[in-house]
Structure formats: structure tokens, C-alpha cells
Scaffold this motif. Structure first.
Motif, short mmCIF file in Angstrom:
data_model
loop_
_atom_site.label_atom_id
_atom_site.label_comp_id
_atom_site.label_asym_id
_atom_site.label_seq_id
_atom_site.Cartn_x
_atom_site.Cartn_y
_atom_site.Cartn_z
N GLU A 86 30.54 -14.55 38.96
CA GLU A 86 30.97 -13.30 38.36
C GLU A 86 32.41 -13.36 37.89
O GLU A 86 32.79 -12.70 36.91
N PHE A 87 33.25 -14.17 38.52
CA PHE A 87 34.62 -14.35 38.08
C PHE A 87 34.66 -15.01 36.70
O PHE A 87 35.38 -14.57 35.81
N PHE A 88 33.85 -16.06 36.53
CA PHE A 88 33.84 -16.76 35.26
C PHE A 88 33.21 -15.92 34.15
O PHE A 88 33.64 -15.99 33.00
N VAL A 89 32.23 -15.12 34.49
CA VAL A 89 31.64 -14.20 33.50
C VAL A 89 32.67 -13.15 33.10
O VAL A 89 32.79 -12.80 31.92
N TYR A 90 33.44 -12.66 34.05
CA TYR A 90 34.50 -11.69 33.77
C TYR A 90 35.54 -12.28 32.82
O TYR A 90 35.92 -11.66 31.83
N ILE A 91 36.00 -13.50 33.12
CA ILE A 91 37.00 -14.15 32.27
C ILE A 91 36.45 -14.37 30.86
O ILE A 91 37.13 -14.12 29.86
N ALA A 92 35.19 -14.82 30.76
CA ALA A 92 34.57 -15.03 29.46
C ALA A 92 34.46 -13.72 28.68
O ALA A 92 34.69 -13.68 27.46
N ALA A 93 34.12 -12.64 29.36
CA ALA A 93 33.99 -11.34 28.69
C ALA A 93 35.34 -10.84 28.19
O ALA A 93 35.44 -10.29 27.09
N VAL A 94 36.39 -11.02 28.99
CA VAL A 94 37.72 -10.61 28.56
C VAL A 94 38.15 -11.40 27.33
O VAL A 94 38.67 -10.84 26.35
N ILE A 95 37.93 -12.71 27.35
CA ILE A 95 38.29 -13.54 26.20
C ILE A 95 37.48 -13.13 24.97
O ILE A 95 38.01 -13.06 23.86
N ALA A 96 36.19 -12.84 25.16
CA ALA A 96 35.34 -12.42 24.04
C ALA A 96 35.83 -11.11 23.44
O ALA A 96 35.84 -10.95 22.21
N VAL A 97 36.25 -10.16 24.27
CA VAL A 97 36.76 -8.88 23.76
C VAL A 97 38.04 -9.11 22.97
O VAL A 97 38.23 -8.54 21.89
N LEU A 98 38.93 -9.96 23.48
CA LEU A 98 40.18 -10.22 22.77
C LEU A 98 39.93 -10.93 21.44
O LEU A 98 40.55 -10.59 20.42
N ILE A 99 39.03 -11.88 21.42
CA ILE A 99 38.72 -12.58 20.17
C ILE A 99 38.06 -11.63 19.17
O ILE A 99 38.40 -11.63 17.98
N ALA A 100 37.13 -10.81 19.64
CA ALA A 100 36.46 -9.85 18.75
C ALA A 100 37.47 -8.86 18.17
O ALA A 100 37.40 -8.51 16.99
N SER A 101 38.42 -8.44 18.97
CA SER A 101 39.44 -7.52 18.49
C SER A 101 40.32 -8.17 17.45
O SER A 101 40.76 -7.52 16.49
N MET A 102 40.58 -9.45 17.61
CA MET A 102 41.42 -10.17 16.66
C MET A 102 40.67 -10.45 15.35
O MET A 102 41.24 -10.33 14.26
#
Length: 102
Positions: A40-56
């Protein structure tokens, strides 16, 4: 024949903070995994990175307005963080295995 030492020390004196039995604090259950060892930690990190990339990536192109602004991305990251903290809390509160001492 062996007799028990009520003081818990070889000389029979009690020390401050020592358990009377001489064994220290007794563990009755094990702790859950470290947060860094869970998926769940790695899924959380991946989701945060995905949100930041999508926002960019989503931006103002062809005179359209920005549909995924930075403040909205950070709101989603806060929601992800709260969800992660709740899931860790539930994992820690609900999973206690008996500790056999070995």
C-alpha cells in the motif's frame, strides 16, 4: 532446588523501573509490518506521482482553460494521504498475531 528471586536481580535488590519477574516487559503480540515493507505504501507513492504528472501534462492548450490545476492536484494528494493514513491505522489496529517468544 532453585528458588525464585523476588527482587529480579542477582543481588536481590530492586532497581528502579525493573519488572519484578526479571524478564522486562512481556510481549503478547507481534507488530504489523513496517510501512515501507507494504504494497500500500508503493501504491500510494505511485498514485501521488501519477497525480503530479497528470497535473503537469494537462494544461492550457488551444486556448482551453486548465482543467487540472495545481491546487486541485494537491487536494487529491491530501485525500490520498488521508486514505493511506486510515488504511495504515486499520492495518495496525486489526492485525495482532500471538507472540510465542521464538
Amino acid at each position: 532446588m532453585t528458588t525464585a528471586n523476588p527482587g529480579g536481580t542477582p543481588s536481590g535488590r530492586r532497581t528502579a523501573g525493573a519488572d519484578v519477574s526479571g524478564h522486562g516487559t512481556r510481549r503478547l503480540s507481534t507488530e504489523t509490518k513496517s510501512a515501507l515493507k507494504t504494497t500500500e505504501f508503493f501504491v500510494y507513492i505511485a498514485a501521488v506521482i501519477a497525480v503530479l504528472i497528470a497535473s503537469m501534462v494537462v494544461g492550457t492548450e488551444d486556448n482551453h482553460r486548465d482543467y487540472f490545476r495545481a491546487d486541485q492536484a494537491w487536494l487529491y494528494i491530501v485525500i490520498l494521504t488521508v486514505g493511506y493514513m486510515i488504511s495504515r491505522g486499520l492495518a495496525k489496529s486489526g492485525s495482532r498475531d500471538n507472540y510465542d517468544g521464538s
